[in-house]
Design an enzyme around this catalytic site. Structure first.
Site, PDB file in Angstrom:
ATOM      1  N   ARG A 159      68.545  71.870  29.740  1.00 33.51           N
ATOM      2  CA  ARG A 159      68.535  70.250  30.471  1.00 33.51           C
ATOM      3  C   ARG A 159      68.899  71.497  31.877  1.00 33.51           C
ATOM      4  O   ARG A 159      68.294  70.526  32.835  1.00 33.51           O
ATOM      5  CB  ARG A 159      68.576  69.602  30.350  1.00 33.51           C
ATOM      6  CG  ARG A 159      68.251  68.805  29.282  1.00 33.51           C
ATOM      7  CD  ARG A 159      69.205  67.424  28.392  1.00 33.51           C
ATOM      8  NE  ARG A 159      69.767  67.663  27.430  1.00 33.51           N
ATOM      9  CZ  ARG A 159      70.598  67.327  26.860  1.00 33.51           C
ATOM     10  NH1 ARG A 159      70.354  65.206  27.179  1.00 33.51           N
ATOM     11  NH2 ARG A 159      71.074  67.425  26.010  1.00 33.51           N
ATOM     12  N   LYS A 209      74.597  77.573  29.347  1.00 36.63           N
ATOM     13  CA  LYS A 209      75.104  76.139  29.906  1.00 36.63           C
ATOM     14  C   LYS A 209      76.904  76.104  30.693  1.00 36.63           C
ATOM     15  O   LYS A 209      77.013  76.261  31.009  1.00 36.63           O
ATOM     16  CB  LYS A 209      74.854  74.599  29.319  1.00 36.63           C
ATOM     17  CG  LYS A 209      76.026  73.874  29.589  1.00 36.63           C
ATOM     18  CD  LYS A 209      74.840  72.579  29.214  1.00 36.63           C
ATOM     19  CE  LYS A 209      75.085  72.342  27.616  1.00 36.63           C
ATOM     20  NZ  LYS A 209      74.589  70.713  27.357  1.00 36.63           N
TER      21      LYS A 209
HETATM   22  C1  UD1 Z   1      75.968  65.684  21.550  1.00 39.59           C
HETATM   23  C2  UD1 Z   1      76.255  64.323  20.296  1.00 39.59           C
HETATM   24  C3  UD1 Z   1      76.086  62.528  20.379  1.00 39.59           C
HETATM   25  C4  UD1 Z   1      77.079  62.486  21.907  1.00 39.59           C
HETATM   26  C5  UD1 Z   1      77.041  63.765  23.236  1.00 39.59           C
HETATM   27  C6  UD1 Z   1      78.012  64.075  23.485  1.00 39.59           C
HETATM   28  C7  UD1 Z   1      75.132  65.300  17.862  1.00 39.59           C
HETATM   29  C8  UD1 Z   1      73.735  65.478  17.644  1.00 39.59           C
HETATM   30  N1  UD1 Z   1      75.265  64.643  19.230  1.00 39.59           N
HETATM   31  O1  UD1 Z   1      74.639  65.296  21.640  1.00 39.59           O
HETATM   32  O2  UD1 Z   1      75.963  62.042  19.445  1.00 39.59           O
HETATM   33  O3  UD1 Z   1      77.083  61.248  22.241  1.00 39.59           O
HETATM   34  O4  UD1 Z   1      77.211  65.470  22.072  1.00 39.59           O
HETATM   35  O5  UD1 Z   1      77.888  64.814  24.326  1.00 39.59           O
HETATM   36  O6  UD1 Z   1      76.049  65.843  18.247  1.00 39.59           O
HETATM   37  N2  UD1 Z   1      75.571  73.107  19.987  1.00 39.59           N
HETATM   38  C9  UD1 Z   1      75.429  74.083  19.278  1.00 39.59           C
HETATM   39  N3  UD1 Z   1      74.473  74.613  18.572  1.00 39.59           N
HETATM   40  C10 UD1 Z   1      73.543  73.792  18.491  1.00 39.59           C
HETATM   41  C11 UD1 Z   1      73.680  72.349  18.727  1.00 39.59           C
HETATM   42  C12 UD1 Z   1      74.279  72.687  20.005  1.00 39.59           C
HETATM   43  O7  UD1 Z   1      76.651  75.248  19.140  1.00 39.59           O
HETATM   44  O8  UD1 Z   1      72.926  73.814  17.008  1.00 39.59           O
HETATM   45  C13 UD1 Z   1      76.460  73.150  20.691  1.00 39.59           C
HETATM   46  C14 UD1 Z   1      76.059  72.835  23.181  1.00 39.59           C
HETATM   47  O9  UD1 Z   1      76.047  74.182  22.897  1.00 39.59           O
HETATM   48  C15 UD1 Z   1      76.929  71.888  23.389  1.00 39.59           C
HETATM   49  C16 UD1 Z   1      77.389  70.466  22.608  1.00 39.59           C
HETATM   50  O10 UD1 Z   1      77.081  71.799  20.836  1.00 39.59           O
HETATM   51  O11 UD1 Z   1      78.170  72.688  23.770  1.00 39.59           O
HETATM   52  C17 UD1 Z   1      76.556  69.533  22.569  1.00 39.59           C
HETATM   53  O12 UD1 Z   1      74.654  70.185  22.142  1.00 39.59           O
HETATM   54  P1  UD1 Z   1      74.060  68.884  22.955  1.00 39.59           P
HETATM   55  O13 UD1 Z   1      72.682  69.527  22.502  1.00 39.59           O
HETATM   56  O14 UD1 Z   1      74.582  68.734  24.139  1.00 39.59           O
HETATM   57  O15 UD1 Z   1      74.065  67.619  22.800  1.00 39.59           O
HETATM   58  P2  UD1 Z   1      73.611  66.370  23.013  1.00 39.59           P
HETATM   59  O16 UD1 Z   1      72.501  65.906  23.399  1.00 39.59           O
HETATM   60  O17 UD1 Z   1      74.731  65.751  24.525  1.00 39.59           O
HETATM   61 CA    CA Z   2      75.436  67.721  25.412  1.00 42.58          CA
END
Ligand code: UD1
Ligand code: CA
Length: 453
Positions: free
Chosen positions: A14, A21
């Site tokens: 996004r 990010k």
């Molecule tokens: C996540 C939470 C959500 C919470 C929100 C708070 C999950 C499924 N959801 O959603 O409940 O309200 O954060 O900010 O956890 N990342 C990885 N590996 C992956 C996917 C993500 O390391 O495979 C990392 C991303 O880089 C990021 C963090 O995890 O730093 C959160 O991922 P993001 O996709 O932003 O989750 P949200 O949709 O915001």
């Molecule tokens: Ca997030």
């Protein structure tokens, strides 16, 4: 004992950016640096950063931070999948795991300490930081019983319309009893809207899981897009400015000023409108900066003024007046009681105390003594097209207007340079030096010219 794990493998789709990010800058520091800083006061026994998307870039950016371990998540299958990557690294670990998100940069260390404390006191299997938001869109919704015991977390994309009405959101910050988490992690399923392994899904298998509302909901703002990045910047600015005003700094028109949180200000500093203070800048008491100045990685002593000027990587001693419209860059050191005035550029130069460079000058790679007067329009020719050369100017020496000092060059003490001179050779102490064509006057020349034609 606590191990900290930071989720930083996601791409951050996004953000619509080529930069991962977590490397986006917020007030002079990357998101991930800020997250690490919030956890540092907890003295974690290990700090593990889970990297994936552009892992090399993220690692390179964090190179200078000591004691980091990088764990690779080669495909990004969700936050649960990311934490699964820790399993082989924490096999015999029996303490707690604090999970932080690389994109939640405004957390205070105090908040994390409280979370850990509640986690330990209640002997929870997991403790989750939550908040009540008037606009919870985008966040996972946390469903609790009346005792704040979490029953379920549902992602925004998986919520039914009635579930979307729940304003209690998951902040993405968790403390887990690692041994309990390690048992349930391998059983996560990806039956959801995003076909991902969600970390919050573990809550239904752990007992008890407690939700703790953060006091200041702004702390758990997650950065998913540029708008949220700008919002976080505003929050950070408000924090920083309120802190300095409480400490005795006057900010005139705070909304037009920006101050990095790495800056240090003493009481009775005044910051005028449209002024920006960045990086490792220190400004001492009585100084008045702006309007319209940019000060970056610089140290300004007491009672310095800087009006409509740019000062980077420089040191300015007490009582010196800078500007209007001066530019100091590349390791300049200006002594006490100096004046660096209109349209003056200083680069990699050192001015002794009570030296004036008041108008229209460029001094590069120059050292001056004390009480020197650099006349209007004096320029050091420090560059021969290949190398930079040094100019040394002794105590009490004065240069006339429009002098050119061709480096390498040494002017002694008490030297006078006549206006309009181009000086190419060293000048000894106490001399007057004139290096310009002698004026020739031809009386009556104009009249004769006219009668001839
Ligand atoms: C996540 C939470 C959500 C919470 C929100 C708070 C999950 C499924 N959801 O959603 O409940 O309200 O954060 O900010 O956890 N990342 C990885 N590996 C992956 C996917 C993500 O390391 O495979 C990392 C991303 O880089 C990021 C963090 O995890 O730093 C959160 O991922 P993001 O996709 O932003 O989750 P949200 O949709 O915001
Ligand atoms: Ca997030």
């Amino acid at each position: 004992m606590v191990v900290v794990a930071i989720l930083a493998a996601g791409r951050g789709t996004r953000m619509k950016s080529n930069l991962p990010k977590v490397l986006h800058s917020l007030g002079g520091r990357s998101l991930i640096e800020r997250v690490l800083e919030s956890a540092r006061p907890l003295l974690p026994s290990r700090q593990m950063v889970i990297v994936g998307y552009q892992a090399l870039e993220v690692k390179a950016a964090m190179q200078s931070t000591p004691n980091l371990e990088f764990v690779e998540q080669t495909v990004q299958l969700g936050t649960g999948h990311a934490i699964q990557q820790l399993l082989p690294h924490l096999e015999n670990y029996t303490g707690d795991l604090l999970v932080l998100s690389g994109d939640v940069p405004l957390l205070r260390a105090e908040t994390l300490k409280q979370l850990l404390q509640i986690h330990t006191e209640h002997q929870n299997a997991a403790t989750i930081l939550t908040a009540q938001l008037s606009n919870p869109t985008g966040y996972g919704r946390v469903f609790c019983n009346s005792e704040n015991i979490v029953e379920q977390i549902v992602e925004d994309k998986d919520c039914t319309p009635p579930q979307k009405q729940n304003c209690r959101i998951n902040g993405g910050i968790y403390c887990f009893r690692w041994q309990d988490l390690a048992k349930v992690l391998p059983h996560l399923q990806a039956n959801n809207a995003q076909k991902e392994y969600y970390l919050p899904d573990v809550v239904s298998q752990l007992e008890p899981v407690m939700a703790v509302d953060v006091q200041d909901y702004q702390e758990i703002l997650g950065i998913n897009d540029r708008l949220q990045l700008a919002t976080a910047y505003q929050i950070l600015q408000k924090r920083v400015k309120e802190k300095w005003m409480a400490a005795g700094v006057t900010l005139i028109d705070p909304a037009s000023i920006t101050i990095d949180d790495t800056v240090e200000l003493q009481p009775d500093v005044t910051i005028e409108p449209q002024t920006h203070l960045r990086g490792h800048t220190v400004i001492q008491t009585g100084s008045r900066i702006g309007p319209g100045s940019l000060i970056e990685n610089s140290q300004l002593g007491e009672n310095v003024t800087a009006l409509y000027s740019v000062v980077t990587d420089s040191i300015v001693q007490a009582g010196t007046r800078i500007g209007p419209y001066a530019h100091l860059r590349g390791h300049v050191e200006v002594g006490a009681g100096c004046r660096v005035g209109n349209f003056v550029e200083l680069k990699n130069s050192k001015l002794g105390d009570r030296t004036n460079v008041a108008h229209l000058s460029y001094l590069g790679d120059t050292t001056t003594g004390t009480r020197v007067n650099i006349g209007a329009g004096t320029i050091t020719a420090n560059y021969d097209g290949v190398n930079k050369h040094h100019t040394k100017i002794g105590d009490r020496t004065s240069t006339g207007s429009n002098s050119v000092l061709v480096a390498p060059l040494t002017l002694g003490d008490d030297v006078y340079v006549a206006a309009g001179s181009t000086i190419t050779e060293d000048v000894p102490d106490d001399s007057l030096v004139i290096a310009r064509a002698r004026q020739v006057v031809k009386p009556g020349w104009s009249k004769k010219q006219k009668s001839d034609t």
